[in-house]
Enzyme design. Structure first.
Site, PDB file in Angstrom:
ATOM      1  N   PRO A  25     -30.791  10.630   4.991  1.00  0.00           N
ATOM      2  CA  PRO A  25     -31.765  10.996   6.023  1.00  0.00           C
ATOM      3  C   PRO A  25     -31.824  12.506   6.227  1.00  0.00           C
ATOM      4  CG  PRO A  25     -29.853   9.901   6.979  1.00  0.00           C
ATOM      5  CD  PRO A  25     -29.671   9.863   5.511  1.00  0.00           C
ATOM      6  N   LEU A  26     -33.027  13.016   6.327  1.00  0.00           N
ATOM      7  CA  LEU A  26     -33.258  14.446   6.527  1.00  0.00           C
ATOM      8  C   LEU A  26     -34.226  14.621   7.696  1.00  0.00           C
ATOM      9  CD1 LEU A  26     -33.981  15.143   2.761  1.00  0.00           C
ATOM     10  CD2 LEU A  26     -31.862  15.697   3.952  1.00  0.00           C
ATOM     11  N   THR A  27     -33.821  15.317   8.727  1.00  0.00           N
ATOM     12  CA  THR A  27     -34.704  15.523   9.876  1.00  0.00           C
ATOM     13  C   THR A  27     -35.866  16.412   9.457  1.00  0.00           C
ATOM     14  OG1 THR A  27     -32.843  15.312  11.368  1.00  0.00           O
ATOM     15  CG2 THR A  27     -34.826  16.339  12.264  1.00  0.00           C
ATOM     16  N   GLN A 100     -32.934   4.854  10.005  1.00  0.00           N
ATOM     17  CA  GLN A 100     -31.771   5.355  10.742  1.00  0.00           C
ATOM     18  C   GLN A 100     -32.187   5.515  12.208  1.00  0.00           C
ATOM     19  OE1 GLN A 100     -30.401   9.541  10.804  1.00  0.00           O
ATOM     20  NE2 GLN A 100     -28.575   8.750   9.775  1.00  0.00           N
ATOM     21  N   HIS A 177     -27.056   5.740  13.655  1.00  0.00           N
ATOM     22  CA  HIS A 177     -26.467   7.083  13.592  1.00  0.00           C
ATOM     23  C   HIS A 177     -25.462   7.206  14.731  1.00  0.00           C
ATOM     24  CE1 HIS A 177     -25.837  11.238  13.038  1.00  0.00           C
ATOM     25  NE2 HIS A 177     -27.059  11.596  12.668  1.00  0.00           N
ATOM     26  N   HIS A 180     -21.909  13.081  14.523  1.00  0.00           N
ATOM     27  CA  HIS A 180     -22.426  14.432  14.782  1.00  0.00           C
ATOM     28  C   HIS A 180     -22.638  14.760  16.248  1.00  0.00           C
ATOM     29  CE1 HIS A 180     -23.923  13.716  10.519  1.00  0.00           C
ATOM     30  NE2 HIS A 180     -22.809  14.397  10.454  1.00  0.00           N
ATOM     31  N   TYR A 182     -23.790  12.861  18.663  1.00  0.00           N
ATOM     32  CA  TYR A 182     -24.870  12.183  19.367  1.00  0.00           C
ATOM     33  C   TYR A 182     -24.296  11.093  20.278  1.00  0.00           C
ATOM     34  CZ  TYR A 182     -27.671  14.854  16.119  1.00  0.00           C
ATOM     35  OH  TYR A 182     -28.225  15.883  15.410  1.00  0.00           O
TER      36      TYR A 182
END
Length: 197
Positions: A25-27, A100, A177, A180, A182
């Site tokens: 996954p890439l924001t 995700q 997720h 990190h 969150y």
């Protein structure tokens, strides 16, 4: 000749061709109004290979889950419908697509929250200033509000509904997720979670 590692054998199909198997996954921050946009069809389908696994960018579970500009959500019917042609494009190329889902918790500010409310978390402890991805700008975070015990089931239900919506949109599965810093991670870390309940 040494035997090939098992993972390499999984990567090798149809003779000598190697295919990528996972897109992490890439924001992207291109989902205006938290609704995935049609240009995401091209983005994800270009990165699809037959049998490859793609994991969609972090997708908010509710309107309180947001902490970055223009990230997608999956808590409304409009968002679910917007994901459908994106998922279909990945499937048309033979890919496997997971959504995700996330909640940023205290890594947010009032600008991303409904009615300008404080972000929610396991704690109301202040957060140390953090550099943004530019490594220059400091993230502007609003002090969080500790979730009341009776509010926690609603957050769990937000994740449940987001997972259900992801399957309705056609995703093959869901990744939660939980890292990190969150929301889930905020509950798991002793340095952050000072709850006694």
């Amino acid at each position: 000749m040494k035997p090939l590692p098992f993972l390499f054998l999984l990567l090798t199909r149809w003779g000598s061709s190697i295919y990528p198997i996972v897109l992490a996954p890439l924001t992207r921050s291109r989902s205006f109004g938290n609704v995935p946009q049609p240009h995401a069809i091209l983005y994800y389908s270009q990165r699809t290979s037959r049998g490859g696994l793609l994991i969609a960018e972090a997708t908010g579970v509710s309107n309180t889950a947001q902490g970055y500009p223009e990230t997608p959500g999956i808590w409304t019917k409009e968002q679910v419908e917007a994901w459908k042609p994106i998922v279909d494009a990945v499937h048309a190329k033979g890919g496997i697509f997971f959504c995700q889902i996330w909640h940023v918790g205290r890594l947010s500010n009032r600008d991303f929250q409904p009615n300008g409310q404080a972000p929610i978390s396991s704690t109301d402890k202040p957060f140390s200033p953090q550099l943004q991805s530019s490594a220059i700008d400091v993230a502007h975070l609003t002090p969080s509000r500790r979730l009341r015990t009776e509010e926690i089931p609603q957050i769990v239900d937000d994740f449940r509904l987001a997972a259900k919506n992801a399957i309705e949109a056609g995703f093959d599965g869901v990744e939660i997720h939980g890292a990190h810093g969150y929301l889930i991670d905020q509950f798991m870390k002793d340095q952050v979670n000072d709850r006694t309940d």
